[in-house]
Design a protein around this motif. Sequence first.
Motif, PDB file in Angstrom:
ATOM      1  N   TYR A   1       0.847  -1.198   0.000  1.00  0.00           N
ATOM      2  CA  TYR A   1       0.000   0.000   0.000  1.00  0.00           C
ATOM      3  C   TYR A   1       0.877   1.241   0.000  1.00  0.00           C
TER       4      TYR A   1
ATOM      5  N   ARG B   1      -3.515  -5.156  -9.761  1.00  0.00           N
ATOM      6  CA  ARG B   1      -4.799  -4.483  -9.548  1.00  0.00           C
ATOM      7  C   ARG B   1      -4.663  -3.540  -8.365  1.00  0.00           C
TER       8      ARG B   1
ATOM      9  N   GLU C   1      -6.617  -0.796  -5.598  1.00  0.00           N
ATOM     10  CA  GLU C   1      -7.885  -0.510  -4.932  1.00  0.00           C
ATOM     11  C   GLU C   1      -7.647   0.574  -3.887  1.00  0.00           C
ATOM     12  N   THR C   2      -8.459   1.600  -3.900  1.00  0.00           N
ATOM     13  CA  THR C   2      -8.343   2.684  -2.932  1.00  0.00           C
ATOM     14  C   THR C   2      -9.225   2.379  -1.727  1.00  0.00           C
ATOM     15  N   LYS C   3      -8.615   2.415  -0.534  1.00  0.00           N
ATOM     16  CA  LYS C   3      -9.335   2.051   0.670  1.00  0.00           C
ATOM     17  C   LYS C   3      -8.934   2.973   1.814  1.00  0.00           C
TER      18      LYS C   3
ATOM     19  N   THR D   1      -3.745   3.540  -1.286  1.00  0.00           N
ATOM     20  CA  THR D   1      -3.956   2.686  -2.443  1.00  0.00           C
ATOM     21  C   THR D   1      -3.312   1.333  -2.194  1.00  0.00           C
ATOM     22  N   ASN D   2      -4.107   0.263  -2.271  1.00  0.00           N
ATOM     23  CA  ASN D   2      -3.612  -1.107  -2.140  1.00  0.00           C
ATOM     24  C   ASN D   2      -3.314  -1.685  -3.518  1.00  0.00           C
TER      25      ASN D   2
END
Length: 225
Positions: free
Chosen positions: A24, A38, A40-42, A63-64
Amino acid sequence: MKYTITGDNLQFVNIEFAPGEVIYSEAGSMLYMSGNVRLETKAKGGVLSGLKRAVSGESFFVTNFYAEGGMGLVGFGGNVPGKILPLDLRGGKQWMLQKTAFLAAEDNVNLDIAFQRKFGAALFGGEGLVLQKVQGEGTVFIAGCGDFIEYNLMPGQVMKVSTANVAAWESSVSYDIQSLGIKTALFGGEGLFVTTLTGPGRIILQSMTMSKLANSLVPYLPNRS
């Protein structure tokens, strides 16, 4: 996870990681990634952790990055000319970072906030009231302005550092500020305060600060008046 750091004073870190591993980063620090990665925003750790990051100067979200179907590759870079340094936190190590230092980390590294222990350090030390704290069984990457130099302070050993040139220090190191006196501030060109770091523990200093870099560019900016 494997990584290499490329470049001299405009560095970026290249991280190779396997499916099942998660990297991340601060939002916006990714430079490139392989086609099987890929993102993914978390809000890592939930809303409360997101709010803490926002207070420390980071974005609410992180961002992961996930690798799918094989080894993935992702590259990260800082937002100013400077260096990138990995810190291995395994074995219970804990580091304090200035609020702009965090770049990226393995998923099992926890990014949190910490408050200055003394009000004077918060008010005059150049880092503000809130710092970043990292710990966990993994590696974190920090970014600084200019070059890095590292010292390992012995118990009771003191290093005095110009304001804001401290990038990171182990949590065992005491952090405070010291006045240089009005005369020195007015005529010595060093400012009114210096940061004092007292060992034991490792400290990482940076040769440039964002504010100094910005001020050095002001005379060359177009005059729009």
